[in-house]
Design a protein around this motif. Structure first.
Motif, PDB file in Angstrom:
ATOM      1  N   ILE A  54       0.882  -1.177   0.000  1.00  0.00           N
ATOM      2  CA  ILE A  54       0.000   0.000   0.000  1.00  0.00           C
ATOM      3  C   ILE A  54       0.915   1.220   0.000  1.00  0.00           C
ATOM      4  O   ILE A  54       1.750   1.375   0.902  1.00  0.00           O
ATOM      5  N   GLN A  55       0.783   2.061  -1.018  1.00  0.00           N
ATOM      6  CA  GLN A  55       1.753   3.123  -1.252  1.00  0.00           C
ATOM      7  C   GLN A  55       1.920   4.049  -0.049  1.00  0.00           C
ATOM      8  O   GLN A  55       3.019   4.455   0.290  1.00  0.00           O
ATOM      9  N   GLU A  56       0.791   4.383   0.612  1.00  0.00           N
ATOM     10  CA  GLU A  56       0.862   5.317   1.745  1.00  0.00           C
ATOM     11  C   GLU A  56       1.644   4.737   2.928  1.00  0.00           C
ATOM     12  O   GLU A  56       2.123   5.470   3.796  1.00  0.00           O
ATOM     13  N   TRP A  57       1.740   3.403   2.995  1.00  0.00           N
ATOM     14  CA  TRP A  57       2.398   2.745   4.126  1.00  0.00           C
ATOM     15  C   TRP A  57       3.768   2.188   3.750  1.00  0.00           C
ATOM     16  O   TRP A  57       4.338   1.373   4.475  1.00  0.00           O
ATOM     17  N   GLN A  58       4.309   2.645   2.636  1.00  0.00           N
ATOM     18  CA  GLN A  58       5.502   2.022   2.070  1.00  0.00           C
ATOM     19  C   GLN A  58       6.672   1.967   3.054  1.00  0.00           C
ATOM     20  O   GLN A  58       7.392   0.973   3.129  1.00  0.00           O
ATOM     21  N   LEU A 108       0.109  -0.752  15.873  1.00  0.00           N
ATOM     22  CA  LEU A 108      -0.604  -0.207  17.036  1.00  0.00           C
ATOM     23  C   LEU A 108      -1.195   1.170  16.729  1.00  0.00           C
ATOM     24  O   LEU A 108      -2.305   1.496  17.167  1.00  0.00           O
ATOM     25  N   GLU A 109      -0.424   1.964  15.987  1.00  0.00           N
ATOM     26  CA  GLU A 109      -0.923   3.294  15.599  1.00  0.00           C
ATOM     27  C   GLU A 109      -2.190   3.187  14.752  1.00  0.00           C
ATOM     28  O   GLU A 109      -3.176   3.892  14.992  1.00  0.00           O
ATOM     29  N   GLN A 110      -2.182   2.277  13.790  1.00  0.00           N
ATOM     30  CA  GLN A 110      -3.355   2.101  12.921  1.00  0.00           C
ATOM     31  C   GLN A 110      -4.537   1.517  13.692  1.00  0.00           C
ATOM     32  O   GLN A 110      -5.688   1.885  13.442  1.00  0.00           O
ATOM     33  N   GLN A 111      -4.253   0.621  14.634  1.00  0.00           N
ATOM     34  CA  GLN A 111      -5.332   0.093  15.473  1.00  0.00           C
ATOM     35  C   GLN A 111      -5.979   1.214  16.283  1.00  0.00           C
ATOM     36  O   GLN A 111      -7.197   1.250  16.453  1.00  0.00           O
ATOM     37  N   GLY A 112      -5.157   2.144  16.788  1.00  0.00           N
ATOM     38  CA  GLY A 112      -5.678   3.278  17.541  1.00  0.00           C
ATOM     39  C   GLY A 112      -6.564   4.164  16.687  1.00  0.00           C
ATOM     40  O   GLY A 112      -7.619   4.633  17.140  1.00  0.00           O
ATOM     41  N   ILE A 113      -6.159   4.389  15.432  1.00  0.00           N
ATOM     42  CA  ILE A 113      -6.969   5.203  14.512  1.00  0.00           C
ATOM     43  C   ILE A 113      -8.312   4.530  14.248  1.00  0.00           C
ATOM     44  O   ILE A 113      -9.368   5.177  14.268  1.00  0.00           O
ATOM     45  N   LEU A 114      -8.282   3.211  14.013  1.00  0.00           N
ATOM     46  CA  LEU A 114      -9.526   2.468  13.775  1.00  0.00           C
ATOM     47  C   LEU A 114     -10.419   2.500  15.013  1.00  0.00           C
ATOM     48  O   LEU A 114     -11.641   2.665  14.908  1.00  0.00           O
ATOM     49  N   LEU A 152      -9.122  -4.581   6.657  1.00  0.00           N
ATOM     50  CA  LEU A 152      -8.637  -5.593   5.715  1.00  0.00           C
ATOM     51  C   LEU A 152      -7.258  -5.230   5.188  1.00  0.00           C
ATOM     52  O   LEU A 152      -6.381  -6.085   5.057  1.00  0.00           O
ATOM     53  N   GLN A 153      -7.077  -3.946   4.867  1.00  0.00           N
ATOM     54  CA  GLN A 153      -5.759  -3.495   4.410  1.00  0.00           C
ATOM     55  C   GLN A 153      -4.699  -3.737   5.484  1.00  0.00           C
ATOM     56  O   GLN A 153      -3.576  -4.162   5.193  1.00  0.00           O
ATOM     57  N   LEU A 154      -5.071  -3.453   6.735  1.00  0.00           N
ATOM     58  CA  LEU A 154      -4.128  -3.641   7.839  1.00  0.00           C
ATOM     59  C   LEU A 154      -3.782  -5.120   8.024  1.00  0.00           C
ATOM     60  O   LEU A 154      -2.632  -5.475   8.284  1.00  0.00           O
ATOM     61  N   LEU A 155      -4.783  -5.999   7.881  1.00  0.00           N
ATOM     62  CA  LEU A 155      -4.537  -7.439   7.990  1.00  0.00           C
ATOM     63  C   LEU A 155      -3.606  -7.917   6.881  1.00  0.00           C
ATOM     64  O   LEU A 155      -2.720  -8.748   7.108  1.00  0.00           O
ATOM     65  N   ILE A 245     -13.118 -10.109   6.165  1.00  0.00           N
ATOM     66  CA  ILE A 245     -12.290  -9.928   7.359  1.00  0.00           C
ATOM     67  C   ILE A 245     -12.056 -11.265   8.052  1.00  0.00           C
ATOM     68  O   ILE A 245     -10.926 -11.601   8.432  1.00  0.00           O
ATOM     69  N   ASN A 246     -13.132 -12.045   8.214  1.00  0.00           N
ATOM     70  CA  ASN A 246     -12.998 -13.352   8.877  1.00  0.00           C
ATOM     71  C   ASN A 246     -12.046 -14.264   8.112  1.00  0.00           C
ATOM     72  O   ASN A 246     -11.241 -14.984   8.713  1.00  0.00           O
ATOM     73  N   ALA A 247     -12.152 -14.246   6.777  1.00  0.00           N
ATOM     74  CA  ALA A 247     -11.258 -15.073   5.960  1.00  0.00           C
ATOM     75  C   ALA A 247      -9.805 -14.634   6.139  1.00  0.00           C
ATOM     76  O   ALA A 247      -8.897 -15.464   6.249  1.00  0.00           O
ATOM     77  N   ALA A 248      -9.586 -13.305   6.182  1.00  0.00           N
ATOM     78  CA  ALA A 248      -8.220 -12.790   6.353  1.00  0.00           C
ATOM     79  C   ALA A 248      -7.664 -13.136   7.727  1.00  0.00           C
ATOM     80  O   ALA A 248      -6.496 -13.508   7.864  1.00  0.00           O
TER      81      ALA A 248
END
Length: 737
Positions: A54-58, A108-114, A152-155, A245-248
């Motif tokens: 994912i380009q933003e998270w490169q 952890l940062e992304q989990q906090g945002i979610l 899903l992207q985070l997974l 999500i469950n599949a991932a």
């Protein structure tokens, strides 16, 4: 007068030279097309990782390229004596710690945002419960789905980094011959402040998944009322985002259920990061009736293997041989299968229907010889018939068809079907044998309990052969299809070469193209071990086996040996100790076979979700060892309860062990062994088949010491192999994750 400049005439090429040029050009077309096709498939993980980021998270992904450079640099430094081994180990461990910390902090940062977004949506949700508004409900539901899509992207981010970590650890071990993975996992994963567990166990993501699922369920509009998730089964919420999500989550955590646990028995390896184009190509090859015929072949072959077990000792006696020669009769099929697995695996690179047709014909001939051996009064014909049956073993084709021609979304079900067909065949074979308790003749051909299993299988393979010829659809092979468009492009270059009278432009163009591709693909640091080309020989396949893979193959050998000793020796042992009839032996073996699916259901649905697979593996090995110890005849008289009880413990434990073993094997085995002739499925088949050959040979050799010695001699060998496999597992335990 202006001089007219003469245009240079095209150099005429002599006819013979022109023909030679065309021949060379055709060869170049084919070579270029094949090379380009091969390059497409030889995509290294580093390039896949880069392409799927994912380009933003490169900047937050594992720096796989840097770590590979480090490994290469370490190798050079050690070679010239510039660094010692301890420094390399510690420095690489620090680099890994740094990379994992970067991944975990971003996670952890992304989990906090979610979590923050979910908290805001919770306030909107509460407001809607006071003042319902259909339009706003839809908006809030869509907002929850948007959070789900970001999750899903985070997974996927976590999954790709986990794969990268596993690969770089495996690469380091292989390059330096260390057990670095063992050390690193042991010291990091078991530490109370473990960052590694955050990557592989993704702590905290479950809470986000639960919040999205519950709130989406609460917002389901049923005529103006909001139904709580606690008032209806969770399965009633059918939302595509939640399903994805469950599949991932299942894929990332290796959580399993009965279907997935069964599917792992098949050892049908697949690429870790499949591309959409590959999935589309497989969808085009899929044909349900052909898959059904493939599974039917699996079922019939297993019936053919075990249908003769209850009567093999009596058949040997009737032909003037010792009862323990049944080990040779049963094992002859396994001996031939050692060789047939290789040529069937190679044949499946070109076709699926022709190998299945050949298999059916050879099995038909083998069963005819097996049945006629009684009237010919020849033990040699009996053994030759079983050898023919083994030469018809198409299990390598069965596995390969599921791997290549079944879409990814159905592959686990098809793999589970493969295992179920095998288990049912193993149960049905002995059960059918107990139905053939009759004796009559037709035109001097005898039909009795010894020959009827052979004649029944002749009829079964004849029906299957006709069904196969009518209904099977040969799928197209990807290699042929890929070469076609490439030949067109290559032909344009060759035409220019032919017109100019030289092949030089073609060679220059292809060289320039190669240089461009080298620059783009980071050819300098791409290790040849990463190129995903199929293995072309057993020697190369063996070189790819790490210590953990070798141990898993040895465990597979052990469990197949223990099962074969129990099954193949049952007729001799029960006749000697308990004077059982053929019917009693057949019922005992059928009951053992029927335990396979229920046991796997319990393990797949519950035990594998409660414990790590390596824990289940070690526990199952110990239970096989206990079952073997309990089977020894040290107390006189030897009782039916002792034999049946210990046999049940051994068989059930071996079945549990097989599923976990093959699951771990598919995870620790090189991805290069997921395709080609010498694939992971072939290696496991060969290990299991060799185990059966050795077990059947041990039964026959023990018979020379007397029938009373068969039980303890075979169990002693089994016990030694079992204990050694437990010791080997303990040494590689921390590499199994």
């Amino acid at each position: 007068m202006r001089c007219r400049q003469k245009r240079p005439k095209k150099k005429k090429i002599p006819l013979i030279e022109s023909e030679n040029l065309k021949i060379r050009s055709r060869f170049l077309i084919k070579s270029l097309a094949e090379a380009q096709c091969l390059v497409r498939k030889m995509v290294a993980f580093g390039k896949k990782l880069k392409a799927n980021q994912i380009q933003e998270w490169q900047g937050h992904y594992i720096n796989y390229k840097l770590m590979k450079k480090k490994v290469n640099r370490y190798a050079q430094q050690i070679e010239v004596g510039a660094q010692n081994r301890l420094y390399v180990l510690m420095d690489f461990a620090k680099l890994l710690d740094s990379q994992i910390e970067k991944i975990v902090l971003f996670l952890l940062e992304q989990q906090g945002i979610l979590a923050s977004r979910l908290s805001n949506l919770r306030e909107q949700h509460d407001a809607l419960s006071q003042q319902p508004d259909g339009l706003k409900v839809s908006e809030v539901k869509e907002a929850y789905r948007a959070v789900g899509r970001d999750l899903l992207q985070l997974l996927f981010f976590v999954e790709m980094n986990a794969i990268g970590l596993r690969k770089i650890l495996k690469k380091f071990d292989k390059r330096f011959g260390y057990k670095f993975t063992n050390y690193y996992v042991k010291t990091r994963a078991n530490h109370p402040y473990s960052l590694l567990q955050q990557v592989f166990k993704h702590v905290g993501i479950g809470a986000v998944v639960g919040a999205i699922s519950r709130n989406l369920a609460d917002l389901q509009d049923h005529q103006g009322s909001y139904i709580s998730i606690y008032d209806q089964p969770a399965s009633s919420l059918t939302d595509p985002v939640i399903d994805s999500i469950n599949a991932a989550v299942d894929r990332l955590t290796n959580s399993t259920n009965f279907l997935h646990f069964l599917g792992k028995h098949a050892l049908i390896m697949q690429e870790e990061l499949p591309t959409p184009s590959e999935d589309h190509a497989v969808d085009q090859r899929y044909h349900f009736m052909s898959l059904l015929l493939n599974l039917a072949n699996t079922f019939l072959y297993m019936v053919n293997t075990y249908i003769i077990v209850p009567t093999a000792d009596n058949y040997s006696l009737s032909l003037g041989a010792a009862a323990t020669v049944c080990g040779v009769v049963i094992g002859a099929m396994a001996v031939a299968q050692v060789f047939s697995s290789v040529y069937f695996s190679a044949w499946s690179n070109k076709s699926y229907m022709r190998p299945l047709l050949f298999s059916s014909i050879v099995l038909l001939v083998g069963n005819v010889l097996y049945a006629l051996a009684y009237d010919l009064d020849s033990i040699s014909v009996l053994i030759i018939g079983r050898l023919f049956c083994g030469l018809g073993s198409a299990r390598a084709v069965n596995r390969r068809y599921i791997s290549d021609c079944v879409p990814l979304k159905l592959r686990m079900q098809a793999s589970a079907g493969f295992v179920s067909a095998s288990a049912l065949g193993m149960a049905c074979g002995p059960a059918l044998a107990c139905l053939f308790q009759t004796n009559f003749k037709i035109y001097k051909i005898t039909f009795n309990d010894n020959t009827l299993p052979g004649w029944f299988m002749v009829l079964a393979w004849l029906v299957y052969l006709l069904w196969l010829w009518i209904s099977f659809r040969e799928p197209f092979h990807e290699a042929k299809e890929n070469i076609a468009p490439l030949e067109v492009n290559a032909a344009l270059l060759v035409n220019e070469a032919v017109e100019s009278g030289s092949t030089q432009p073609l060679l220059l163009n292809s060289k320039a193209k190669e240089e461009d591709e080298d620059q783009e693909c980071d050819g300098a640091e791409e290790d040849s071990n990463d190129i995903q080309k199929p293995v072309t020989s057993l020697v190369l396949a063996y070189r790819l086996l790490t210590p953990s893979v070798k141990v898993q193959l040895y465990i597979y050998f052990m469990l197949k040996y223990a099962m074969e000793v129990l099954l193949a020796g049952s007729s001799v042992i029960t006749t000697y100790y308990f004077v059982w009839s053929t019917r009693h032996v057949a019922i005992f073996l059928a009951c053992l076979g029927l335990t396979v699916l229920p046991v796997n259901m319990v393990v797949g649905s519950y035990i594998s979700n409660m414990f790590e697979e390596r824990q289940v593996l070690l526990a199952s090995e110990i239970m096989v060892c206990i079952g073997t110890l309990l089977s020894f005849n040290v107390v006189i008289p030897y009782s039916v309860l002792q034999y049946v009880g210990s046999g049940l413990i051994t068989f059930v434990s071996a079945e549990v062990l097989e599923g976990v073993n093959l699951s771990l094997l598919s995870r620790v085995m090189s991805s290069r062994l997921s395709q080609g002739t010498y694939n992971g499925g072939l290696l496991s088949t060969e290990a299991g088949t060799l185990a059966r050959v050795v077990a059947d040979g041990t039964i026959t050799l023990a018979g020379y010491l007397g029938e009373g010695m068969v039980l303890n001699v075979t169990l002693l060998t089994s016990l030694f192999i079992c204990i050694s496999s437990i010791v080997a597992t303990c040494f590689t335990y921390n590499t199994l994750y």
